[in-house]
Design an enzyme around this catalytic site. Structure first.
Site, PDB file in Angstrom:
ATOM      1  N   GLU A  25      48.466  35.700  46.413  1.00 26.04           N
ATOM      2  CA  GLU A  25      47.608  35.365  45.266  1.00 26.04           C
ATOM      3  C   GLU A  25      48.381  35.453  43.948  1.00 26.04           C
ATOM      4  O   GLU A  25      49.512  35.930  43.906  1.00 26.04           O
ATOM      5  CB  GLU A  25      46.425  36.336  45.187  1.00 26.04           C
ATOM      6  CG  GLU A  25      45.108  35.801  45.717  1.00 26.04           C
ATOM      7  CD  GLU A  25      44.437  34.838  44.742  1.00 26.04           C
ATOM      8  OE1 GLU A  25      45.073  34.427  43.746  1.00 26.04           O
ATOM      9  OE2 GLU A  25      43.270  34.475  44.989  1.00 26.04           O
ATOM     10  N   ASN A 154      36.893  35.565  39.756  1.00 24.71           N
ATOM     11  CA  ASN A 154      38.151  35.036  40.262  1.00 24.71           C
ATOM     12  C   ASN A 154      38.931  34.338  39.153  1.00 24.71           C
ATOM     13  O   ASN A 154      39.100  34.899  38.082  1.00 24.71           O
ATOM     14  CB  ASN A 154      37.906  34.128  41.470  1.00 24.71           C
ATOM     15  CG  ASN A 154      38.838  34.439  42.621  1.00 24.71           C
ATOM     16  OD1 ASN A 154      40.033  34.629  42.415  1.00 24.71           O
ATOM     17  ND2 ASN A 154      38.303  34.485  43.824  1.00 24.71           N
ATOM     18  N   ASP A 202      38.889  29.291  43.746  1.00 21.72           N
ATOM     19  CA  ASP A 202      39.581  30.578  43.739  1.00 21.72           C
ATOM     20  C   ASP A 202      40.400  30.689  42.453  1.00 21.72           C
ATOM     21  O   ASP A 202      39.841  30.824  41.375  1.00 21.72           O
ATOM     22  CB  ASP A 202      40.436  30.691  45.002  1.00 21.72           C
ATOM     23  CG  ASP A 202      40.877  32.112  45.304  1.00 21.72           C
ATOM     24  OD1 ASP A 202      41.050  32.890  44.360  1.00 21.72           O
ATOM     25  OD2 ASP A 202      41.072  32.445  46.489  1.00 21.72           O
TER      26      ASP A 202
END
Length: 307
Positions: A25, A154, A202
């Site tokens: 991420e 997010n 996301d």
């Protein structure tokens, strides 16, 4: 053919890393040291790497933190701010790590995606059973609650002038927008910019034409979204759990995309063996200059509601 499949493709990505991540991420471009940073959240690791021939990424550092590593930001002088489970940590230039006090609590809650704003304040959201938060940590160490009603806070992104903040609530599949003063941090009323109907939004980033690039978890792609909220392009990735893109490199013309294996079965991974890798692609677009964190130490616990 679905509406998303009719969107033009913007390049073919290549595999950039030899290793797979459970929850890769938050890629970040460090323009001063010329490196890409990203996290493997559940492993509690921050990676730092350089580009090599053909868009490959060569890992130089792998740094473990006390629990999770939900997000990383870098300062002009090279300190890293890392969001742990309930607190923030600073990795100093000598490699030592300072851990701040708990800012949130709850066994099932942790920090999630975070980024500096145009003035270097750090915005970070939470993931848990809900309702979840989006916080802003100022240079004075105080934390302001921007949102307190999210399902899963997010991705974050700003327009090139810093005057619009976009933020994602993954569980509602909504991308929010609000006015933002890049100097004071004063925000306007939040509105729904776009509701995504394929996959779950996301992480995201912005290009020089103020288009958003949003990773769609479960859909295996990153989409380009115009300022009017229209999906105008996409990059397909051979990994269903695309998590976050960023423009990197000296010219900010290489899109780096993180992916994950979280939630995948053995059969899923066998069908998508490149899951969890990083990918790079030249899309013909460039990103805006990254915002750097303005602090040198972890923030305090003081919370205040935004007006």
């Amino acid at each position: 053919m679905s509406a998303l499949e009719r969107v033009p493709l913007l390049g073919v990505p290549r595999v950039a890393t030899p290793i797979s991540h459970h929850l890769g991420e938050g890629p970040v471009w460090d323009p001063i040291r010329g490196r890409v940073l990203w996290v493997d959240i559940t492993a509690g690791v921050v990676y730092a790497a350089r580009f090599s021939y053909g868009g490959a990424i060569e890992i130089e550092e792998r740094v473990a933190f006390p629990d999770v590593a939900a997000a990383v930001a870098v300062s002009a002088t090279g300190e890293w701010l890392v969001a742990g489970a309930h607190r923030l940590c600073v990795r100093h230039r000598d490699g030592s790590i300072t851990t701040g006090p708990d800012l949130i609590d709850g066994a099932d809650r942790r920090f999630n995606d975070g980024k500096p704003d145009p003035a270097g304040r750090f915005l970070v959201g939470t993931k848990g059973p809900g309702p979840e938060l989006l916080l802003r940590l100022g240079a004075d160490g105080r934390a302001t609650v921007l949102d307190g009603d999210l399902g899963l806070s997010n991705g974050l992104a700003w327009t090139s002038d810093g005057r619009t903040l976009y933020s994602i609530d993954t569980t509602s599949r909504r991308i929010h927008a609000r006015s933002y003063d890049p100097v004071s941090g004063t925000t306007g009323e939040r509105r729904v910019f776009l509701e995504v109907d394929a996959g779950f939004p996301d992480g995201m980033t912005t290009d020089t034409e103020d288009h958003l690039w949003v990773a769609l978890w479960g859909q295996g792609c990153v989409v380009r979204i115009s300022p009017d909220g229209e999906i105008v392009g996409r990059v397909d990735v051979p990994a269903p759990h695309t998590s976050c893109p960023v423009f990197a490199g000296p010219d900010l013309d290489t899109l780096v995309i993180t992916t994950a294996t979280e939630g995948m079965t053995r059969e899923d991974i066998a069908a998508h063996p490149l899951s969890g890798r990083l990918f790079t692609v030249r899309t013909g677009h460039r990103g805006i200059a990254p915002h750097l964190w303005a602090g040198t130490r972890p923030p305090t616990t003081s919370l205040e509601e935004t007006a």
